[in-house]
Design an enzyme around this catalytic site. Structure first.
Site, PDB file in Angstrom:
ATOM      1  N   CYS A 299      -0.732   4.461   2.215  1.00 20.25           N
ATOM      2  CA  CYS A 299      -0.763   4.381   3.685  1.00 20.25           C
ATOM      3  C   CYS A 299      -0.199   3.016   4.054  1.00 20.25           C
ATOM      4  CB  CYS A 299      -2.134   4.696   4.269  1.00 20.25           C
ATOM      5  SG  CYS A 299      -3.570   3.960   3.486  1.00 20.25           S
ATOM      6  N   SER A 300      -0.985   2.148   4.655  1.00 18.74           N
ATOM      7  CA  SER A 300      -0.449   0.822   4.989  1.00 18.74           C
ATOM      8  C   SER A 300      -1.568  -0.212   4.979  1.00 18.74           C
ATOM      9  CB  SER A 300       0.234   0.848   6.359  1.00 18.74           C
ATOM     10  OG  SER A 300       1.290   1.781   6.359  1.00 18.74           O
ATOM     11  N   CYS A 301      -2.471  -0.138   3.995  1.00 22.84           N
ATOM     12  CA  CYS A 301      -3.594  -1.058   3.936  1.00 22.84           C
ATOM     13  C   CYS A 301      -3.087  -2.498   3.879  1.00 22.84           C
ATOM     14  CB  CYS A 301      -4.449  -0.752   2.710  1.00 22.84           C
ATOM     15  SG  CYS A 301      -5.192   0.891   2.782  1.00 22.84           S
TER      16      CYS A 301
ATOM     17  N   CYS B 219       0.892  -1.167   0.000  1.00 27.14           N
ATOM     18  CA  CYS B 219       0.000   0.000   0.000  1.00 27.14           C
ATOM     19  C   CYS B 219       0.923   1.207   0.000  1.00 27.14           C
ATOM     20  CB  CYS B 219      -0.905   0.014   1.228  1.00 27.14           C
ATOM     21  SG  CYS B 219      -1.825   1.562   1.412  1.00 27.14           S
TER      22      CYS B 219
END
Lengths: 230, 190
Positions: free
Chosen positions: B101-103, B98
């Site tokens: 962000c950090s999905c 991701c």
């Protein structure tokens, strides 16, 4: 927004640093922040993950890079609590001082360009919605992504702007982050997986035989034809 | 004062204000730790992968509708509203990121490791996936295509790794022990 969070394709970060047998949380304060994000949502400090993500995008770029993941969550949490009026800046400074911290250290994030509170509740569970409009694109369609960024929250990364790709999957309609993050309604849009050949993203520098796919909302896309491209 | 101290103090300051207002139960912190240490983690995804290796019908269901297959195991919860499982084959290797962000598919992999959330991985894996994978120790032949899945909306991705060649005779539970978090992100081969 063209923020530091939009990291795809940036150079200069060096090797990926890994750690063996990582715990879910390295420090107790990280779990505290995690729990508080849930509590802040329950308290109405924010209504959706898009709004939370945008709060993190508004963190100072240097802090974004240096404070780590839960440091970013902490700044997002503080921002949303202050903007919702649940926690006041002066009482937080006083509490930090009382705990032996530095109350003058800047925290949180910059204000949104167009400040707006998300007052409406979600129209349903999760983010999937139904819409009357039929999807414009189908599997196999060639599309081009928008060329320019927007000032607010968006989910089209800079590295994939103005690029041509191929639709591989239609996922139905989903809440549109670009409006939902700013309290402008859910405005659900059709969502597609679009695959981009490495060469179309990185030119001659692309590694051979590589492709990147992204999940992109219909407003980011236009039909692409060879005639338009030349 | 170390870098970490100011964040811990700030978190404690905010926590104390939320507790005073009745908006946070301090026990929530322990519940969060317990959840992600013991109940929600890569062991969940590993069970699905192992079953797919043993049961062709389940594998077909997993690839057709990852969310429904997840429900067969009662896995669910935050951050995995729609799960898409992508299969590694002799021709194609899949890897997930991701960049914005950090999905990450929490319900089947738990919380992401630090490297997944750090700028180095997020910036580089889309641009030079072969080089990054090689740094992870996964050197792919030139004729294996690499597909990077950048999780830019609410769809979450899980890689179905190839069954290890030396795993003949292992049952499903033993196979699940072989499936690592990194293999399901796509930066390793079990």
């Amino acid at each position: 927004m063209d923020g530091i969070h939009d990291l795809g394709g940036r150079a200069g970060f060096g090797p990926v640093e890994r750690e063996a047998d990582e715990p879910a949380f390295h420090e107790r304060w990280e779990a505290r922040v995690f729990a508080m994000i849930g509590a802040a949502a329950a308290a109405g400090a924010y209504r959706n993950a898009d709004q939370f993500r945008h709060a993190i995008e508004r963190i100072r770029p240097d802090a974004y890079l240096c404070d780590g993941y839960y440091g970013r969550w902490l700044a997002g949490l503080e921002t949303l609590l202050r903007e919702a009026g649940i926690v006041q800046a002066d009482e937080l400074r006083a509490r930090i001082a009382a705990l032996g911290g530095d109350p003058t250290r800047p925290g949180g994030a910059r204000p949104a360009e167009a400040p707006d509170r998300v007052a409406y509740p979600p129209a349903g569970e999760g983010n999937r919605r139904s819409v009357a409009a039929a999807p414009v694109f189908a599997e196999g369609d060639r599309v081009r992504t928008a060329s320019f960024g927007v000032s607010g929250h968006t989910r089209l990364p800079a590295y994939a702007r103005g690029r041509r790709g191929t639709v591989t999957t239609w996922h139905g309609a989903w809440v549109f982050p670009d409006s939902n993050a700013h309290g402008r309604g859910e405005q659900p849009q059709h969502l597609y997986t679009v695959v981009f050949d490495g060469v179309d993203l990185w030119g001659a520098a692309a590694e051979p035989g590589t492709a990147v796919s992204l999940d992109l909302f219909e407003p980011y896309l236009t039909a692409w034809t060879a005639e338009v491209d030349t | 004062m170390s870098e970490q101290d100011w964040r811990a103090i700030r978190a404690e300051a905010i926590e104390s204000l939320l507790v005073e207002r009745g908006l946070l139960d301090p026990a929530d912190v322990d519940r969060v730790i317990e959840t992600y240490n013991d109940r929600v983690g890569p062991m969940n995804g590993a069970r699905m992968v192992a079953r797919a290796w043993c049961d062709p019908d389940f594998k077909a269901r997993l690839l057709a509708d990852g969310t429904a297959a997840m429900a067969e195991f009662d896995f669910g919860g935050a951050q995995t509203e729609k799960l898409v499982v992508v299969e590694n084959t002799p021709d194609t290797h899949n890897v997930v990121v991701c960049t914005l962000c950090s999905c990450y598919p929490w319900a089947v992999l738990g919380l992401p490791p630090r490297w997944y959330k750090d700028p180095a991985y997020r910036s580089r894996i889309v641009r030079e996936p072969r080089r990054v994978l090689a740094e992870f120790g996964l050197v792919l032949d030139d004729d294996v295509r690499v597909r990077v899945w950048d999780s830019s909306a609410e769809v979450r991705y899980l890689v179905l790794p190839r069954r290890p060649a030396d795993a003949d005779g292992l049952d499903e539970a033993a196979l699940a022990q072989r499936v690592t978090r990194d293999a399901m992100i796509g930066v390793a081969q079990p």
